[in-house]
Design a protein around this motif. Structure first.
Motif, short mmCIF file in Angstrom:
data_model
loop_
_atom_site.label_atom_id
_atom_site.label_comp_id
_atom_site.label_asym_id
_atom_site.label_seq_id
_atom_site.Cartn_x
_atom_site.Cartn_y
_atom_site.Cartn_z
N ASP A 96 0.94 -1.29 0.16
CA ASP A 96 -0.08 0.11 -0.17
C ASP A 96 1.12 1.28 0.29
OD1 ASP A 96 1.02 -0.51 2.44
OD2 ASP A 96 -0.81 0.48 3.68
N LYS A 177 -0.13 -5.30 -8.87
CA LYS A 177 -0.20 -5.91 -7.46
C LYS A 177 1.33 -6.25 -7.07
CE LYS A 177 -4.97 -7.51 -7.73
NZ LYS A 177 -5.64 -8.98 -7.65
N GLN A 181 -1.37 -7.87 -3.52
CA GLN A 181 -2.31 -6.67 -3.20
C GLN A 181 -1.88 -5.74 -4.10
OE1 GLN A 181 -2.00 -5.67 0.97
NE2 GLN A 181 -0.87 -7.69 1.46
N HIS A 182 -3.16 -4.61 -4.24
CA HIS A 182 -2.98 -3.66 -5.23
C HIS A 182 -1.94 -2.51 -4.63
CE1 HIS A 182 -5.98 -4.32 -8.41
NE2 HIS A 182 -6.78 -4.83 -7.43
#
Length: 436
Positions: A96, A177, A181-182
């Motif tokens: 993130d 990703k 996860q993005h």
């Protein structure tokens, strides 16, 4: 090799042992249960079998064929490999916190390579030294959900280059990703456009008009043109043939005084703005329906009404009130809804509002003439972004006068002073220009 040799020796020894045990078991059973005659009869074959085994027995089976001595020899290559077996990182990557940059996050050309750069960052916001072992990218079409795989190449430091080639035009989503996860901002909205072979080459030239100003296209593909000095509206076929003209100069309802912008609503009705600060509404064949507006600063009053656009999503009508430095929003029946804007050079402020256009999502784009920029707003007038600044370079504007948006949400801006049309994505990324 040692283990193999010892295994063969062990098998041979166990075979001899098994035969000997069988003889002993047979003789023991005869002695326990047999008569004296049976015991004497079994003696001869048993003794013969034992003599044969004794003759065949190899004493070396009792000595291991291989010695257990082993020696370890060091290797320079092995030592080097062990020294570089791996590292322990105290601050691993944080998906993130990772982000991406580059033109390929917004716009691409069908069949041509587009790129973006991913920056690996840890939880502390620092460049991540740890090599990414799980980074995946995919371009997905918003129209039919088809996907295009992307390639990823390691670059200097914490940077990774993402490459892809769109196979079809239109809106796409670029998914990036890290560790499944993005990353920040993913998926990214990407507009894939067809290659522009000859940018700005006229397809057709239409003459016989008296200073045309506003232009719109109806659902039939017919071109509706507001003639400023002609004080009339002309309807032209897609082939350039004039079908109909209506309107005369005057101040009565349905008459014009210096026509400006023109628009077509979802029912095919034509709305036109004139210099008398009025908004006129006509049927598709030019029959007058109604008109609203007077000069002033209150709602439904204007000081130099110019551009007009219709949001086909909510049927709202947006009118540029240039002298009052605002955009008035009208309902479908031409009653007042709201307005936004004031004089100035800050966000949401204007110095001469000349034209307005709506993209496919309903966002509103305004040509801010005096501030040499385009400002984007929500359909309710909340500021989103701005692009362009005074100048003649790429992405710069002087005197943006008119604005239009195509089905791919490409923004076209005409420049009064630079004598050209500049093209941008709806996010403000400069695409090109034509004209001189």
């Amino acid at each position: 090799q040692k283990m193999k040799s010892l295994a063969v020796q062990k098998d041979e020894f166990e075979l001899v042992q098994t035969r000997l045990s069988s003889c002993l078991d047979f003789m023991s059973e005869s002695l326990r249960t047999g008569s004296q005659a049976e015991i004497l009869a079994a003696k001869k074959p048993v003794v013969q079998q034992i003599e044969e085994m004794t003759a065949e027995f190899k004493p070396e089976l009792l000595v291991p064929a291989e010695q257990a001595d082993l020696k370890f020899a060091t290797s320079a290559e092995l030592t080097l490999a062990c020294n570089h077996f791996g590292k322990v990182y105290a601050h691993p990557v944080s998906p993130d916190k990772c982000h991406a940059t580059g033109k390929g996050l917004e716009v691409a050309t069908v069949g041509e390579q587009a790129t973006a750069t991913v920056h690996a960052v840890n939880a502390e916001g620092q460049e991540c030294e740890e090599p990414l072992v799980d980074i995946a990218c995919e371009l997905v079409s918003c129209r039919d959900a088809t996907s295009v795989k992307c390639s990823v190449k390691k670059r200097e430091g914490n940077q990774y280059e993402v490459c892809y080639r769109p196979t079809g035009k239109g809106r796409h989503q670029l998914h990036i990703k890290v560790e499944s996860q993005h990353i920040r901002g993913s998926p990214f909205a990407v507009l894939a456009k067809l290659p522009i072979r000859k940018l700005g080459t006229p397809i057709r030239t239409i003459g016989g008009l008296n200073k045309p100003y506003g232009v719109a296209v109806d659902e039939k593909g017919q071109i509706v043109v507001a003639e400023w000095h002609g004080n009339c509206i002309s309807i032209i076929s897609a082939h350039g043939e004039k079908i109909k003209t209506f309107g005369v100069r005057g101040s009565d309802p349905g008459q014009f005084s210096d026509l400006g912008g023109v628009a077509v609503d979802g029912d095919g009705n034509i709305l036109a703005v004139d210099g008398g600060n009025r908004i006129h509404k006509f049927t598709p064949d030019g029959q007058f329906i109604t008109a609203v507006g007077t000069k002033g600063e209150k709602p439904l009053q204007f000081s130099g009404a110019v551009g007009i656009a219709i949001n086909q999503r909510n049927k709202k009508i947006y009118v540029c009130d240039s002298g009052n430095n605002r955009v008035q929003i009208l309902n479908h029946d031409l009653t007042f809804s709201s307005s936004f804007g004031s004089r100035g050079d800050g966000d949401g402020e204007f110095r001469g509002v000349y034209d307005v256009a709506i993209d496919s999502t309903g966002n509103v784009y305004v040509a801010d003439f005096g501030n040499c920029r385009v400002q984007a707003f929500t359909e309710k007038g909340q500021f989103l972004r701005k692009f362009g600044k005074r100048g003649s370079g790429n992405g710069e504007l002087i005197g943006p006068t008119s604005i239009a948006i195509d089905s791919d949400d490409t923004v076209y801006v005409t420049e009064w002073t630079n004598h050209r049309v500049s093209m941008f994505t709806c996010r403000g990324q400069f695409l090109g220009s034509f004209g001189s």
